[in-house]
Design an enzyme around this catalytic site. Sequence first.
Site, PDB file in Angstrom:
ATOM      1  N   THR A 168      61.664  46.685  47.423  1.00  0.00           N
ATOM      2  CA  THR A 168      61.177  45.814  48.486  1.00  0.00           C
ATOM      3  C   THR A 168      62.274  45.180  49.019  1.00  0.00           C
ATOM      4  O   THR A 168      63.351  44.565  48.459  1.00  0.00           O
ATOM      5  CB  THR A 168      59.974  44.957  47.866  1.00  0.00           C
ATOM      6  N   GLU A 169      62.372  45.347  50.391  1.00  0.00           N
ATOM      7  CA  GLU A 169      63.532  45.059  51.165  1.00  0.00           C
ATOM      8  C   GLU A 169      63.807  43.564  51.178  1.00  0.00           C
ATOM      9  O   GLU A 169      64.869  43.093  51.407  1.00  0.00           O
ATOM     10  CB  GLU A 169      63.473  45.252  52.479  1.00  0.00           C
ATOM     11  N   ASN A 170      62.922  42.657  50.713  1.00  0.00           N
ATOM     12  CA  ASN A 170      63.284  41.346  50.500  1.00  0.00           C
ATOM     13  C   ASN A 170      64.005  40.955  49.334  1.00  0.00           C
ATOM     14  O   ASN A 170      64.110  39.813  48.963  1.00  0.00           O
ATOM     15  CB  ASN A 170      62.044  40.538  50.459  1.00  0.00           C
TER      16      ASN A 170
END
Lengths: 217, 217, 217, 217
Positions: free
Chosen positions: C55-57
Amino acid sequence: MKVCDSAAEAVADVEDGATVLVGGFGMAGMPVALIDALIQQGATDLTVVSNNAGNGDTGLAALLARGRVRKVVCSFPRQADSWVFDGLFREGRIELELVPQGNLAERMRAAGAGIGAFFCPTGVGTPLAEGKETRVIDGRTYVLEMPIRGDVALIGAHRADRAGNLVYRKTARNFGPVMATAATTVVAQVSEVLDVGGLDPESIVTPSIYVDRVVVA
Amino acid sequence: MKVCDSAAEAVADVEDGATVLVGGFGMAGMPVALIDALIQQGATDLTVVSNNAGNGDTGLAALLARGRVRKVVCSFPRQADSWVFDGLFREGRIELELVPQGNLAERMRAAGAGIGAFFCPTGVGTPLAEGKETRVIDGRTYVLEMPIRGDVALIGAHRADRAGNLVYRKTARNFGPVMATAATTVVAQVSEVLDVGGLDPESIVTPSIYVDRVVVA
Amino acid sequence: MISDTSGPRTPRTRHEIAAAIARDIPAGSFVNLGIGQPTLVADHLAPGSGIVLHTENGMLGMGPAAHGDEIDPDLTNAGKIPVTELAGAAYFHQADSFAMMRGGHLDVCVLGAFQVSQHGDLANWDTGAPGSIPGVGGAMDLAIGAKQVFVMMTLFAKDGTPKLVPSCTYPLTGLACVSRVYTDVATFEVGDRGARLVEVFGTTRDELTTRLGLDLG
Amino acid sequence: MISDTSGPRTPRTRHEIAAAIARDIPAGSFVNLGIGQPTLVADHLAPGSGIVLHTENGMLGMGPAAHGDEIDPDLTNAGKIPVTELAGAAYFHQADSFAMMRGGHLDVCVLGAFQVSQHGDLANWDTGAPGSIPGVGGAMDLAIGAKQVFVMMTLFAKDGTPKLVPSCTYPLTGLACVSRVYTDVATFEVGDRGARLVEVFGTTRDELTTRLGLDLG
């Protein structure tokens, strides 16, 4: 590095016209106490660099609602609860620089790392690269992107030690460590300040050199 | 990710002509067992990217002494015990690309991060920037630097888990985490392999996505 | 290559599309599932497939959505929905997360779309409608970062206009980045040589060729 | 500014030079001490000064040299000498370490030199002698990275030629990067306006002006 007694003390010298980097992805890692203190402090004509442009009516949204922000640099202003930004934007009362999330991170990293500019694969051929220099390197097209620097960074972290070393918690880490490298003055809101030596040197994410003030909030 | 039974298995497919990133700063973090296995394996005509160019008569120096290395890309070949490299270089039997240490790290980071090239403040006005493009940005002069990619990275780490996550120990961390992002195949020599879940997710330095093989040595 | 176009008699549900995508993701892949419908793919990954979600966060090893006591405001996915952590997870900051993406380390990413062109151009961030507030998030980084980009969408908009098009009319997210398009009524390969129909559901090649106005390979 | 040039009657020892530099480093500074003589400065930092030492191989909070049982091959300084870790230390990889340096976060770095020009150009990595094997390490990164660069050297080479010169004849390390030069017989400020004599030891302004062939401000 100074451990401040209050968030008010920690943001007391933010000046009108400052560029303020604000950590957080949605509410995770958002330094709410520091933003509230900044609202009280009164600085205006700010440029805010943050992933989003405020949620609901508190925190960053409250800062915007009071007309303190001239420009927002962010990747994703439009959210279900971003009505404050939406209203200001539609009324032409706030400027928006929309930046892909990876460019937002990498441009701040560049500022912190002394990189003058970099050729980036993101956004090639899209409206967000319009007017920007491009170059083909080894057969791939890249866009030239410039650093984003802050006068102040307001970030949320999990724990600090009294030297200013920081650790984060889960995905609340997000922009904090990058913003800490990219601003002249870095203020971290943490849940706890430990004595020096209280953090494992192998696990420190933001070394003390980057941190000017911490406050428990 | 594969946990290999031997260093020989871990380096079995290194090809002649490959660019090999070799971790370590002096002996700290140097993957000696992997280099020894590479010597046995026999690949030749290699380009080696490493901070130094071998110490004494073992490890990287032994690889050089056997004539397997066509070119060394490094920041500091000349050391008190670098007689193997020194001899080959003086005899014109090895090529040297001398790269400032920070550029070596940042150029590999760029390769791993998809950056096509970057404007860098290091080396401006020096012989190591001769012939390179320069640009003045915000009043400061920068040199354009290109990524350095490896076909293989051989690195030393402290512990792995069976997913391939890595942690390092003290200053032996040095180039390992950067090289792990910059090569097609990444092989880590570790002291111990733990079950998945055995490493603290907050403290992992090299996430499993970057690691192809680990071997205990 | 599957080229059977005499498929089932009814269109696929969202879950059936998600299941089809899940089947096409190789075991052991590192995968990013975009915000919205693509997150459904997670429910259909085979247990033991060893597929790791990014997840890019800032996380690898993301688990299913969190419920009840599992909910932790510091642990969300890119859609800001609370999620869980699997064994072997690792956290990292935004610059590292997007370096991982933009450096080409993710095997597959699955995105929603407004339009995909027959050559794989993607439009999924802005309809360009007057008064709309654009938000790009990580879409442009994801589009150019993963080794393979799959799109999951309905083939026709609510008003019946095709979303697989000769050339995108909405603002682009990325050029020539999509390799497969999974829709309710068909699956396509797209790329250099145009669109190729892989499978149909409740329609026929002739009907699609007519409605899309495309040569379907 | 001190401009008394009727100083002590004898030149300074290396330890006296190191002590003078230590006195000029503000409390709380983050400092990198170059390989060789500059490491002596560490012995003269006042206890409680809160000065934190950076070593470019990947550490902040470096302690004194390690002896006996303290020696750990995974913990060395940039000169590859075993060192110790102080409370509050943090480890990081090479790209992060040089980003810290090149991004301008270090307050002071102290370097040795072959030559320094009156305008602050530095030559300290290669004499350019035929047959010499050049090694640059982190010298070029340090030269341009720290907020202030101090040089520690003897003012004259063994053959009596001055090392503070109108313009460097050896290959450059960095342009206009040095601010102060501490030598056995004098301390100078250098920069835009040329060299300025700050203090002399066992010599006179007139003698230095003659031997150096420089206007000493």
